[in-house]
Scaffold this motif. Structure first.
Motif, mmCIF file in Angstrom:
data_model
loop_
_atom_site.group_PDB
_atom_site.id
_atom_site.type_symbol
_atom_site.label_atom_id
_atom_site.label_comp_id
_atom_site.label_asym_id
_atom_site.label_seq_id
_atom_site.Cartn_x
_atom_site.Cartn_y
_atom_site.Cartn_z
ATOM 1 N N MET A 8 0.834 -1.197 0.000
ATOM 2 C CA MET A 8 0.000 0.000 0.000
ATOM 3 C C MET A 8 0.875 1.256 0.000
ATOM 4 O O MET A 8 0.624 2.197 -0.755
ATOM 5 C CB MET A 8 -0.916 -0.007 1.224
ATOM 6 N N ASN A 9 1.925 1.258 0.812
ATOM 7 C CA ASN A 9 2.834 2.400 0.872
ATOM 8 C C ASN A 9 3.596 2.590 -0.441
ATOM 9 O O ASN A 9 3.800 3.716 -0.894
ATOM 10 C CB ASN A 9 3.822 2.258 2.035
ATOM 11 N N ILE A 10 4.018 1.489 -1.042
ATOM 12 C CA ILE A 10 4.730 1.576 -2.319
ATOM 13 C C ILE A 10 3.817 2.140 -3.397
ATOM 14 O O ILE A 10 4.208 3.050 -4.148
ATOM 15 C CB ILE A 10 5.300 0.205 -2.735
ATOM 16 N N MET A 11 2.592 1.644 -3.500
ATOM 17 C CA MET A 11 1.689 2.115 -4.544
ATOM 18 C C MET A 11 1.272 3.567 -4.304
ATOM 19 O O MET A 11 1.101 4.328 -5.267
ATOM 20 C CB MET A 11 0.470 1.196 -4.660
ATOM 21 N N ILE A 64 10.911 2.231 0.210
ATOM 22 C CA ILE A 64 9.643 2.469 -0.497
ATOM 23 C C ILE A 64 9.891 3.267 -1.765
ATOM 24 O O ILE A 64 9.350 2.943 -2.830
ATOM 25 C CB ILE A 64 8.635 3.160 0.435
ATOM 26 N N HIS A 65 10.739 4.304 -1.680
ATOM 27 C CA HIS A 65 11.061 5.096 -2.876
ATOM 28 C C HIS A 65 11.737 4.230 -3.935
ATOM 29 O O HIS A 65 11.429 4.343 -5.135
ATOM 30 C CB HIS A 65 11.971 6.268 -2.521
ATOM 31 N N ALA A 66 12.666 3.379 -3.520
ATOM 32 C CA ALA A 66 13.372 2.509 -4.468
ATOM 33 C C ALA A 66 12.401 1.548 -5.146
ATOM 34 O O ALA A 66 12.456 1.353 -6.369
ATOM 35 C CB ALA A 66 14.489 1.748 -3.755
ATOM 36 N N ALA A 67 11.507 0.961 -4.372
ATOM 37 C CA ALA A 67 10.529 0.027 -4.936
ATOM 38 C C ALA A 67 9.578 0.747 -5.889
ATOM 39 O O ALA A 67 9.268 0.237 -6.969
ATOM 40 C CB ALA A 67 9.752 -0.657 -3.817
ATOM 41 N N ALA A 68 9.134 1.938 -5.505
ATOM 42 C CA ALA A 68 8.224 2.705 -6.353
ATOM 43 C C ALA A 68 8.901 3.087 -7.672
ATOM 44 O O ALA A 68 8.278 3.032 -8.740
ATOM 45 C CB ALA A 68 7.740 3.957 -5.622
ATOM 46 N N THR A 69 10.165 3.442 -7.601
ATOM 47 C CA THR A 69 10.898 3.801 -8.813
ATOM 48 C C THR A 69 11.071 2.584 -9.713
ATOM 49 O O THR A 69 10.943 2.681 -10.940
ATOM 50 C CB THR A 69 12.259 4.424 -8.458
ATOM 51 N N ALA A 70 11.328 1.433 -9.124
ATOM 52 C CA ALA A 70 11.440 0.201 -9.919
ATOM 53 C C ALA A 70 10.109 -0.121 -10.599
ATOM 54 O O ALA A 70 10.085 -0.546 -11.761
ATOM 55 C CB ALA A 70 11.889 -0.954 -9.035
ATOM 56 N N ILE A 71 9.016 0.113 -9.905
ATOM 57 C CA ILE A 71 7.699 -0.118 -10.510
ATOM 58 C C ILE A 71 7.477 0.839 -11.673
ATOM 59 O O ILE A 71 7.002 0.437 -12.740
ATOM 60 C CB ILE A 71 6.583 -0.007 -9.454
ATOM 61 N N ARG A 72 7.849 2.102 -11.491
ATOM 62 C CA ARG A 72 7.713 3.055 -12.598
ATOM 63 C C ARG A 72 8.575 2.630 -13.789
ATOM 64 O O ARG A 72 8.153 2.754 -14.941
ATOM 65 C CB ARG A 72 8.092 4.465 -12.152
#
Length: 85
Positions: A8-11, A64-72
């Motif tokens: 949830m935090n990552i998204m 969380i920022h790293a995971a979100a960037t990987a998702i992008r």
């Protein structure tokens, strides 16, 4: 931290980042560099914690920022026109 809360935090961060920075580099190296930059910030936060100069909160934030960037990165890689396959 429970997996559901992590995701949830990552998204939420993906959404926030896409609003704040809607343009994503078309150049794959530049896009990967953004991922590397976020991972570097995570390493820095972990190093600060390891050297008793920080808390766990920045580590969580940067992860969380790293995971979100990987998702992008993954969301945008399929939009590339050039294919080496």
């Amino acid at each position: 931290m429970k997996t559901e809360l992590i995701l949830m935090n990552i998204m939420a961060e993906v959404t926030r980042a896409e609003i704040m920075h809607p343009a994503w580099p078309r150049d794959l190296v530049k896009a990967a560099a953004l991922c590397a930059e976020e991972c570097g910030e995570l390493v820095r936060a972990c190093n600060d914690y390891d050297e008793s100069r920080g808390s766990k909160k920045p580590m969580v934030t940067e992860a969380i920022h790293a995971a979100a960037t990987a998702i992008r990165f993954l969301k945008n890689i399929n939009e590339e026109e050039k294919s080496n396959e």
